[in-house]
Design a protein around this motif. Structure first.
Motif, PDB file in Angstrom:
ATOM      1  N   ALA A 173       0.791  -1.222   0.000  1.00 29.61           N
ATOM      2  CA  ALA A 173       0.000   0.000   0.000  1.00 29.61           C
ATOM      3  C   ALA A 173       0.825   1.275   0.000  1.00 29.61           C
ATOM      4  N   ALA A 177       4.089   0.241   4.281  1.00 33.48           N
ATOM      5  CA  ALA A 177       3.485  -1.084   4.334  1.00 33.48           C
ATOM      6  C   ALA A 177       4.433  -2.204   3.936  1.00 33.48           C
ATOM      7  N   ILE A 182       1.456  -5.096   3.958  1.00 33.09           N
ATOM      8  CA  ILE A 182       0.050  -4.708   3.978  1.00 33.09           C
ATOM      9  C   ILE A 182      -0.368  -4.324   2.561  1.00 33.09           C
ATOM     10  N   ASN A 184      -3.621  -3.336  -0.269  1.00 37.68           N
ATOM     11  CA  ASN A 184      -4.974  -2.889  -0.557  1.00 37.68           C
ATOM     12  C   ASN A 184      -5.300  -3.442  -1.937  1.00 37.68           C
ATOM     13  N   ASP A 223     -11.137  -4.446   1.939  1.00 41.89           N
ATOM     14  CA  ASP A 223     -10.436  -3.186   1.726  1.00 41.89           C
ATOM     15  C   ASP A 223      -8.934  -3.349   1.959  1.00 41.89           C
ATOM     16  N   TRP A 224      -8.569  -4.113   2.982  1.00 41.31           N
ATOM     17  CA  TRP A 224      -7.173  -4.254   3.371  1.00 41.31           C
ATOM     18  C   TRP A 224      -6.872  -5.710   3.675  1.00 41.31           C
ATOM     19  N   SER A 226      -3.244  -8.547   4.650  1.00 46.30           N
ATOM     20  CA  SER A 226      -1.809  -8.784   4.759  1.00 46.30           C
ATOM     21  C   SER A 226      -1.477  -9.953   3.848  1.00 46.30           C
ATOM     22  N   GLY A 238      -8.502  -2.957   8.837  1.00 44.63           N
ATOM     23  CA  GLY A 238      -7.942  -1.695   8.381  1.00 44.63           C
ATOM     24  C   GLY A 238      -6.439  -1.819   8.394  1.00 44.63           C
ATOM     25  N   PRO A 239      -5.720  -0.798   7.968  1.00 43.29           N
ATOM     26  CA  PRO A 239      -4.260  -0.882   7.984  1.00 43.29           C
ATOM     27  C   PRO A 239      -3.748  -1.277   9.368  1.00 43.29           C
ATOM     28  N   ASP A 252     -12.852   1.293  -0.529  1.00 43.38           N
ATOM     29  CA  ASP A 252     -11.610   0.935  -1.209  1.00 43.38           C
ATOM     30  C   ASP A 252     -11.842  -0.252  -2.130  1.00 43.38           C
TER      31      ASP A 252
END
Length: 363
Positions: A173, A177, A182, A184, A223-224, A226, A238-239, A252
């Motif tokens: 991201a 990240a 991480i 997206n 949306d997010w 790993s 989320g992040p 997202d």
């Protein structure tokens, strides 16, 4: 590549001819007044730019506090390049370069109160801006723009990718990240990879395309997430798990179907097509959604959700549904205008129904 765009235009023309009941001359006049996919895309582009682009080239999120994000600058660059509007493109790029571009070539993601509010880059904006610069270099016969796009593209590979457990390259991201890998999923952009591979390091862009083809473990993407390899990701709320509640398909992730539906290659479009069963119902305009498909609690109707469903329809080979959903998205944004909705109505029309953003290599 834009067979769907041609099919949509053909379907619209057939509808006029089938219902007019006129003679040949009247048929021709009726066909001539039918909006083409390109005209609709240009009109949507003008609506977004007229509403949110300031005279100095800054895209202002007027309904979100009046700040500016690199994403919005990149959207405006891509739309003006696609429309062949060199004057507005130069204005947007000049402001972006002067106020957001970092020494490493990437773009600071947020600007407000007359200064950079957060210098961290966002990979989607960097990819879109690089793609827009390369497209503008071609459209306006300007090597300086192509070189600027190549610089951002190289910086994405250098600073916004990580190495997976299998040795493959992962698009993350942003520089922040890399360590946690991480991702997206809505940042994955096969069309950008295709365009930027021509600027160099094609094998590395091809590796990123394999990540974009990773099979989903749920009906809808989060949306997010790993990632440890291109084919293994764990959804996040989320992040770094900063957001409360379970992972969602939200504002997202809605872009996944659009970017995949607009891809040059059939496998990427198939990724979008696999989302169609979850997005084809009468509730297609609602966000957020649970990862198993139904709308989540508190879901509201938004234009970008309908554009996401149109992307899935394109991936599923349903051009009439692409038209229907994009028309519904335009009406929704007219009823409840928003920066994000207007941007993606325009981008959806450009990317899903026309060749304005460039033809695929095989077309």
């Amino acid at each position: 590549m834009r067979s769907a765009g041609r099919a949509v235009a053909a379907l619209a023309l057939l509808g006029v001819l089938a219902t007019s009941g006129c003679g040949d001359g009247d048929d021709a006049r009726a066909a001539a007044t039918t909006p083409s996919a390109e005209n609709l895309a240009r009109a949507a582009t003008d609506r977004f730019l007229d509403r949110y682009l300031a005279a100095d080239g800054r895209v202002v999120r007027r309904d979100q506090g009046g700040d500016t994000v690199s994403e919005g600058q990149a959207y405006a660059m891509l739309l003006t390049a696609a429309a062949g509007d060199g004057v507005r493109f130069d204005r947007v790029w000049k402001w972006t370069r002067a106020h957001l571009q970092r020494p490493d070539g990437l773009l600071s993601w947020r600007y407000g109160d007359g200064r950079v509010a957060d210098p961290q880059p966002a990979t989607d904006a960097d990819l879109d801006a690089a793609q827009a610069l390369v497209l503008a270099g071609q459209r306006f016969s300007r090597s300086d723009l192509r070189a600027a796009g190549a610089r951002i593209a190289a910086a994405v590979l250098d600073h916004e990718t990580a190495t997976g457990d299998d040795g493959g390259r992962l698009l993350v991201a942003g520089p922040w990240a890399v360590a946690g890998r991480i991702v997206n999923p809505s940042y994955f952009s096969p069309r950008a990879y295709t365009a930027l591979a021509a600027t160099g390091r094609a094998a590395e862009w091809a590796q990123l395309a394999q990540q974009a083809l990773a099979p989903a473990a749920t009906a809808l993407p989060p949306d997010w997430a790993s990632a440890t390899t291109a084919t293994l990701a764990r959804p996040l709320a989320g992040p770094a798990l900063a957001s409360a509640g379970p992972p969602r398909y939200g504002f997202d992730a809605v872009r996944v179907a659009i970017r995949m539906g607009a891809a040059c290659d059939a496998p990427s479009r198939a990724v979008a097509g696999r989302l169609w069963p979850a997005l084809s119902g009468s509730d297609a305009g609602l966000l957020p959604r649970r990862l198993d498909g139904p709308p989540a609690g508190g879901a509201t109707r938004n234009a970008v959700a309908l554009v996401g469903a149109a992307g899935a329809a394109r991936g599923a080979g349903r051009p009439a549904d692409v038209t229907r959903l994009l028309d519904a998205a335009s009406k929704q944004d007219s009823a409840t205008p928003s920066y994000y909705g207007a941007a993606w109505v325009a981008l959806g029309r450009v990317l899903l129904t026309t060749d304005l953003a460039g033809r695929c290599p095989s077309s």
